[in-house]
Design a protein around this motif. Structure first.
Motif, PDB file in Angstrom:
ATOM      1  N   ASN A   1      32.815  23.991   4.456  1.00 43.77           N
ATOM      2  CA  ASN A   1      32.888  22.708   3.758  1.00 43.77           C
ATOM      3  C   ASN A   1      33.831  21.730   4.445  1.00 43.77           C
ATOM      4  O   ASN A   1      34.717  21.448   3.741  1.00 43.77           O
TER       5      ASN A   1
ATOM      6  N   LYS B   1      31.442  17.821   5.897  1.00 40.09           N
ATOM      7  CA  LYS B   1      30.559  18.056   4.494  1.00 40.09           C
ATOM      8  C   LYS B   1      31.198  17.018   3.482  1.00 40.09           C
ATOM      9  O   LYS B   1      30.743  16.995   2.586  1.00 40.09           O
ATOM     10  N   ARG B   2      32.448  16.747   3.692  1.00 39.64           N
ATOM     11  CA  ARG B   2      33.118  15.836   2.928  1.00 39.64           C
ATOM     12  C   ARG B   2      33.838  14.992   3.616  1.00 39.64           C
ATOM     13  O   ARG B   2      34.542  15.171   4.594  1.00 39.64           O
TER      14      ARG B   2
ATOM     15  N   GLU C   1      28.440  23.804   0.302  1.00 40.84           N
ATOM     16  CA  GLU C   1      27.956  23.382   1.649  1.00 40.84           C
ATOM     17  C   GLU C   1      26.766  22.926   1.398  1.00 40.84           C
ATOM     18  O   GLU C   1      25.578  23.656   1.188  1.00 40.84           O
TER      19      GLU C   1
ATOM     20  N   SER D   1      39.189  24.300  -1.604  1.00 42.28           N
ATOM     21  CA  SER D   1      37.832  24.500  -1.197  1.00 42.28           C
ATOM     22  C   SER D   1      38.138  26.276  -0.942  1.00 42.28           C
ATOM     23  O   SER D   1      38.976  26.621  -0.313  1.00 42.28           O
TER      24      SER D   1
END
Length: 481
Positions: A254, A289-290, A386, A410
């Protein structure tokens, strides 16, 4: 519609022979779900047990082979594989969904892995003399049968980066490719296997759970290399624990991208960020992912990235104008769509943009336009999971400490990136970020394939390798006189 099947369709490889099996499953083109690209054999537990036994017998002689002979065989195989790359690119696109550019790059990198490992093994295999009064050597030997279980999202490079060092180190392998996308990897391994003794490379296919359980609970298998989800990885570790198998795992991610106040987010940088997010339609464990953006630059970055996403052309990867293909399979397609719906229902702002290459055939494949999500916080589902698709949440932060805290919040720790003109600050932040690798002003992969840095926390189990992965697939022992 049934297309021309690859020669490996519906078969498995054991002891140098490609055998047919009664039970098969269709391999579907994700860009046109009515097209059957080929078939994958569904091997039974009995077949897997037989394959392991073949690999055990082949190991007895292969492990004692001369390392120079292994390297020579590998270089010859690499030359032969290079000759069929062009003709197999379209098959790979049709079963996987990547674009032509992405697919060809993956295939070419497999040849690069073969040549690089063949060169590296000659130096790496040599005994290392340790300093001191006693003559102590560090020597290396093969481990035994190696099970290699690989995923559907990037099957070529992720399989070759395990198979090639494993056999060069003197092991034999049993490869289990994903049923969603097995044909190109099997076709390419067919070329490689023809240059090695029967039984060195074996391939079984079918149910991930059934075959994985057998491979990971069999005491004859000494090493397990798995790439896939964290949940499956945990199950494999449980199965492998009974025999204390050596386990390598590249699991979920992630990945955070942190954009600081002084970052140069010009057109080139925004394009690099977009590629870090949407490569292979976001179906990459190490993709962004972020995105965390300093509050003073938040609106600017959202606006620029939205504009950049608007240029993405989505369609069948076979078409040269396409810059993002479909998702690989229905399960992933449904998951990402439902995730976006839940995010919107819970108050997130979803902006979907991009261009449909062929609107009239859009519903025939697993196509999705890319989406940017704002108005969510750290605890939102779309931030915590994810996503593995073309969707990205963007969140603001106020200072460096907050950015690091959010990035580390995370269970994953695969990759991260820091975007700033201050390299010293980027290094300081990298020291604090819980990730196996941190990129500066980019979010990509290592161009040098000999490098492979594992993830932290629930993103992987292994260690840093600087020798094409050879170190993992061998045992080191001391010899003294």
């Amino acid at each position: 519609m049934i297309s021309t099947y690859p020669v490996v369709s519906g078969k498995y490889l054991i002891n140098g022979e490609w055998k047919e099996i009664t039970e098969t499953v269709d391999v579907i083109n994700p860009a046109n779900t009515s097209e059957v690209v080929g078939q994958v054999a569904i091997c039974s537990e009995e077949v897997v047990n037989e394959t392991i036994e073949v690999a055990v017998k082949a190991y007895e002689t292969w492990s004692r082979s001369d390392v120079k002979d292994r390297a020579t065989r590998m270089n010859t195989a690499a030359e032969e594989l290079a000759k069929i790359i062009e003709e197999n690119v379209t098959v790979f696109v049709r079963e996987n969904g990547k674009t032509l550019v992405e697919a060809k790059k993956d295939l070419l990198r497999c040849v690069e892995v073969m040549k690089g490992c063949a060169t590296e093994v000659l130096n790496w295999w040599q005994p290392e003399v340790l300093p001191g009064n006693q003559n102590v050597q560090v020597r290396r030997r093969a481990r035994g049968v190696t099970a290699i279980i690989t995923p559907w999202n990037s099957p070529m490079i992720l399989t070759f980066k395990r198979v090639i060092p494993a056999i060069l180190a003197g092991n034999t392998v049993v490869v289990k490719p994903a049923t969603n996308c097995p044909l190109t990897i099997m076709t390419c391994l067919k070329v490689v296997a023809e240059h090695f003794p029967p039984g060195v490379i074996n391939i079984v296919s079918g149910s991930g759970k059934a075959i994985g359980d057998t491979l990971c609970s069999d005491s004859r298998v000494r090493t397990v290399a798995f790439v896939g989800s964290t949940e499956t990885g945990k199950e494999i570790m449980k199965k492998s624990a009974g025999n204390l198998q050596k386990v390598y795992m590249e699991l979920g991610g992630n990945d955070p991208a942190i954009i600081l106040e002084d970052a140069n987010m010009d057109e080139a940088a925004i394009k690099r960020l977009r590629m870090g997010i949407l490569r292979a339609a976001g179906q990459v464990c190490s993709a962004v992912k972020r995105v965390y953006v300093h509050e003073s630059r938040y609106d600017e970055v959202v606006k620029k990235l939205t504009k950049e996403f608007g240029r993405v052309v989505v369609g069948d990867g076979i078409q040269p104008d396409v810059t993002m293909g479909p998702l690989n399979n229905k399960a992933q397609f449904d998951y990402v769509n439902e995730l976006i719906k839940r995010t919107a229902q819970s108050g997130g702002k979803v902006v979907t943009t991009g261009l449909q290459l062929n609107p009239e055939t859009w519903d025939q494949g697993y196509y999705m336009l890319p989406s940017i999500i704002t108005g969510v916080d750290q605890q939102s589902e779309v931030v915590r999971v994810e996503q593995f698709g073309p969707v990205i949440p963007i969140l603001p932060f106020s200072d460096v400490d907050e950015a690091v805290r959010l990035a580390n919040d995370s269970e994953f720790g695969l990759r991260a990136s820091v975007w700033t003109v201050n390299e010293e600050l980027a290094i300081e932040m990298a020291d604090r970020l819980e990730a196996g690798a941190v990129f500066h002003n980019n979010h990509t992969v290592f161009s040098e394939l000999a490098l492979d840095f594992p993830g932290l926390k629930e993103s992987g189990v292994s260690r840093e390798t600087r020798h094409c992965g050879l170190e993992f697939f061998a045992d080191s022992y001391g010899f003294a006189d």
